[in-house]
Design an enzyme around this catalytic site. Structure first.
Site, short mmCIF file in Angstrom:
data_model
loop_
_atom_site.label_atom_id
_atom_site.label_comp_id
_atom_site.label_asym_id
_atom_site.label_seq_id
_atom_site.Cartn_x
_atom_site.Cartn_y
_atom_site.Cartn_z
N ASP A 126 0.88 -1.16 0.00
CA ASP A 126 0.00 0.00 0.00
C ASP A 126 0.92 1.22 0.00
O ASP A 126 2.08 1.11 0.41
CB ASP A 126 -0.89 -0.03 1.25
CG ASP A 126 -1.86 1.14 1.31
OD1 ASP A 126 -2.49 1.45 0.28
OD2 ASP A 126 -1.96 1.75 2.39
N ASP A 155 0.06 5.03 0.94
CA ASP A 155 -0.12 5.98 2.04
C ASP A 155 -0.25 5.23 3.35
O ASP A 155 -1.15 4.42 3.54
CB ASP A 155 -1.36 6.85 1.80
CG ASP A 155 -1.28 7.63 0.49
OD1 ASP A 155 -0.16 7.87 0.00
OD2 ASP A 155 -2.34 7.99 -0.05
N SER A 202 -2.52 10.94 5.54
CA SER A 202 -3.18 12.14 6.03
C SER A 202 -4.68 11.97 5.88
O SER A 202 -5.14 11.53 4.82
CB SER A 202 -2.73 13.36 5.21
OG SER A 202 -3.54 14.47 5.51
N SER A 226 -8.99 7.60 -3.55
CA SER A 226 -10.30 8.20 -3.74
C SER A 226 -10.25 9.72 -3.81
O SER A 226 -11.23 10.34 -4.22
CB SER A 226 -11.27 7.77 -2.63
OG SER A 226 -10.92 8.36 -1.40
N ARG A 270 -8.71 -2.57 5.55
CA ARG A 270 -9.11 -2.89 4.16
C ARG A 270 -7.97 -3.53 3.38
O ARG A 270 -8.20 -4.32 2.47
CB ARG A 270 -9.65 -1.65 3.46
CG ARG A 270 -8.63 -0.58 3.20
CD ARG A 270 -9.23 0.62 2.46
NE ARG A 270 -8.31 1.72 2.50
CZ ARG A 270 -8.37 2.74 3.34
NH1 ARG A 270 -9.36 2.82 4.21
NH2 ARG A 270 -7.47 3.69 3.32
#
Length: 187
Positions: free
Chosen positions: A7, A9, A16, A53, A129
């Site tokens: 992943d 971030d 953030s 997103s 997730r």
């Protein structure tokens, strides 16, 4: 072929709640870039699978997203590393596709493209997730405590049974490389 899916971030760079919208906001987690370079130098191919997103929410555009990834690649190149490919799910969570984690689409797509069984692929994440996506793909979920990892560990302790947990990407990298070096060599 030895590969690792990360992943972005929270694993490679600081996360953030306001999203990473520009290069100015992108800050690598201490030791993460060096860890990726070590993986590359140990013969691993490194891939990223990341929900983004912020694109679907209109918080940043593709140019800004690409600029962050270009900066990541430039910094890795200086250390002798690289990301082989970056898979991302740009949609808004309300319009999620099978590619958006916790669905396994990105992991399964990378495995298919590489002609690998997902069971052979460690997937390193900091959020629940990420763990769900790895499990749904039948890959090997790995949790790091950076980013959202401490909260994920606290909130899902029972469900994390069987999931390896490391302080950060550097700690996981040390363990993975040590395990690889301990394997018998076939000549």
């Amino acid at each position: 072929m030895k590969i690792v899916i990360l992943d972005r971030d929270g694993v490679i760079n600081e996360d953030s709640p306001d999203y990473i919208k520009s290069v100015a906001e992108w800050r690598p987690i201490p030791g993460s870039l060096e860890a990726i370079a070590r993986l590359c130098q140990a013969g691993f191919r490194v891939f990223v699978a990341s929900n983004q997103s912020g694109l679907g929410r209109g918080l940043f555009d593709y140019d800004a997203f690409c600029a962050v990834n270009d900066t990541l690649q430039q910094r890795l190149a200086e250390l002798g590393g690289r990301i082989d490919a970056i898979a991302f799910a740009p949609e808004h969570p309300d319009r999620a596709t099978p590619m958006r984690k916790p669905a396994p689409g990105m992991i399964l797509d990378l495995a298919r493209r590489l002609n690998l069984s997902p069971e052979l692929i460690p997937v390193v994440g900091d959020s629940w997730r990420d763990i769900e996506a790895a499990r749904a793909a039948k890959a090997r979920p790995i949790l790091v405590r950076t980013g959202n990892g401490l909260r994920t560990e606290a909130e899902h302790r029972a469900e994390l049974r069987g999931v390896a947990v490391y302080d950060d990407l550097a700690a996981y990298t040390r363990a993975l490389i040590a395990a690889q070096q301990a394997l018998p060599q076939i000549n």
